[in-house]
Design an enzyme around this catalytic site. Structure first.
Site, short mmCIF file in Angstrom:
data_model
loop_
_atom_site.label_atom_id
_atom_site.label_comp_id
_atom_site.label_asym_id
_atom_site.label_seq_id
_atom_site.Cartn_x
_atom_site.Cartn_y
_atom_site.Cartn_z
CE LYS A 1 31.66 -108.74 79.82
NZ LYS A 1 30.88 -109.47 78.85
C1 LIG Z 1 29.67 -109.51 77.82
C2 LIG Z 1 28.29 -109.97 78.13
C3 LIG Z 1 27.69 -111.05 77.47
C4 LIG Z 1 28.30 -111.68 76.25
O1 LIG Z 1 29.54 -112.23 76.47
P1 LIG Z 1 30.39 -112.75 75.22
O2 LIG Z 1 31.41 -113.63 75.85
O3 LIG Z 1 30.96 -111.54 74.56
O4 LIG Z 1 29.46 -113.50 74.34
C5 LIG Z 1 26.47 -111.51 77.91
N1 LIG Z 1 25.83 -110.92 78.93
C6 LIG Z 1 26.35 -109.86 79.57
C7 LIG Z 1 25.60 -109.26 80.71
C8 LIG Z 1 27.59 -109.33 79.17
O5 LIG Z 1 28.09 -108.24 79.78
#
Ligand SMILES: *Cc1c(COP(=O)(O)O)cnc(C)c1O
Length: 387
Positions: free
Chosen positions: A185
């Site tokens: 991210k």
């Molecule tokens: C990455 C992601 C998540 C989950 O995030 P984590 O921190 O890995 O739990 C939830 N929603 C979307 C749209 C994502 O891309």
């Protein structure tokens, strides 16, 4: 010319200051939730313009705890988009409620407010709009629908740290907003997440539920002014962030503007090059949006190509360019098909766009040469396979 080394689709920007801050945390002898986590929460709340921020172990945990704290449970329905990572829907199941999908606007790939409205029933309790790729959803319309129907709005902002809607920061608008600091991210703590909200009662409940439902966390029990006594207020979870993660969060947040500048620059270069190719459709940035450019998703104009999306990805791989697909529509996964009887054709916009999408590499560590390599590789594949 073929790139020598494989270019991954996502790589975090970890620099000396990030490493030094993590080492500082390790040397402090306080490695779980403590001073750095609290500072990260405060800085993050200030950054998005929310009253409260609660750091947790993931965005999945942030979403789950927010729904539970909002009182969502068995018998309730929660509406989200099929074009998302499955966590947005799985967490609804874990509250005992039923996830309901509303189809997308094919341009932004975000939930279509008109379709969302059609899915509201007396059981609907909450909405989970997802800002796909970092492009905001039509929040004014969604907040209006929520007000009219007394629904809780939980934004999945896993892609949307830095995103603005009509000049307002994502994280300061819905009843609660969940962010992700997962390895791929825009802001990385390895694993990690954050809830932001202006609701004090909700914030307290989420914080307590993230640490077993305990009235006092370890910092407030073991530090010099702490007390051994605690009470269990809810049957909570173990979803807190650690100071090792928060150390990264602090340095990453401090350089977020610079990282976002680099993302925007790459997106602009891509837009100007790919915008010239009739075989591709480039991602939009509508007038109400400040895009976080978490993902750069191109849509293939398949009628102009002799190959499908899967083959296009294979061709890019043989050019040493890594890619991904965001996302396989949730209702098409076996568990969702088998449990709820979904089938192909149920969400035609999400399904049609899914056949066309490829996420190209986009991250601050890419060099100018890397960006050119991606552009050249895409060009070569198109030249080989255009109709
Ligand atoms: C990455 C992601 C998540 C989950 O995030 P984590 O921190 O890995 O739990 C939830 N929603 C979307 C749209 C994502 O891309």
């Amino acid at each position: 010319m073929l790139r020598k080394e494989f270019l991954p689709y996502a790589v975090p920007l970890i620099e000396d200051d990030d490493i030094a801050e993590v080492v500082d945390s390790l040397k402090s002898n306080w490695v779980t939730r403590g001073p750095k986590t609290m500072e990260f929460e405060q800085r993050f709340a200030e950054y998005v313009g929310a009253e409260y921020a609660i750091a947790v172990s993931s965005c999945t945990a942030a979403l789950h705890l927010s729904l539970l704290a909002a009182g969502v449970g068995p018998g309730d329905e929660v509406i989200t988009t099929p074009m998302t990572f499955v966590a947005s829907a799985n967490i609804v199941l874990h509250t005992g409620a039923k996830p309901v999908f509303a189809d997308i606007d094919p341009l932004t790939m975000n939930i279509d407010p008109a379709k969302l409205r059609e899915k509201i029933t007396p059981r609907t309790k909450a909405l989970i709009p997802v800002h796909i790729a970092g492009h905001p959803v039509e929040l004014d319309e969604i907040m209006t629908i929520a007000r009219e129907n007394k629904l809780f709005v939980l934004e999945d902002a896993a892609h949307a740290v830095y995103t603005q809607y009509k000049g307002k920061m994502i994280g300061s608008i819905g009843n609660a907003t969940a962010f992700s600091f997962y390895a791929t991210k825009n802001l990385v703590t390895g694993e990690g997440g954050m809830v932001t909200t202006d609701d004090e009662v909700l914030a307290d409940k989420i914080r307590v539920m993230s640490i077993h439902g305990m009235s006092r966390d370890a910092w407030n029990r073991y530090n010099v002014s702490g007390s051994w006594f605690y009470e269990i207020l809810y049957p909570g979870f173990k979803n807190n962030m650690t100071d090792i993660q928060a150390a990264l969060g602090l340095t990453q947040l401090a350089k977020l503007e610079r990282m976002q500048g680099a993302r925007r620059e790459i997106a602009q270069i891509y837009n100007s090059e790919f915008g010239k190719m009739p075989e591709l459709e480039i991602p939009p940035e509508l007038e109400y949006a400040r895009h976080a450019w978490h993902l750069y998703i191109i849509k293939l104009n398949l009628e102009r190509l002799m190959i499908d999306r899967a083959r296009f990805i294979e061709e890019l791989k043989s050019e040493n360019i890594g890619t991904s697909v965001h996302f396989i529509p949730v209702h098409l996964h076996p568990y969702y098909r088998d449990t709820f009887g979904y089938q192909s054709g149920d969400y035609p916009q999400a399904e049609a766009v899914y056949e066309r999408i490829i996420s190209l590499p986009l991250y601050p560590r890419m060099s100018k040469g890397d960006v050119q390599d991606v552009i050249e590789a895409v060009k070569r594949v198109i030249e080989r396979f255009r109709k």
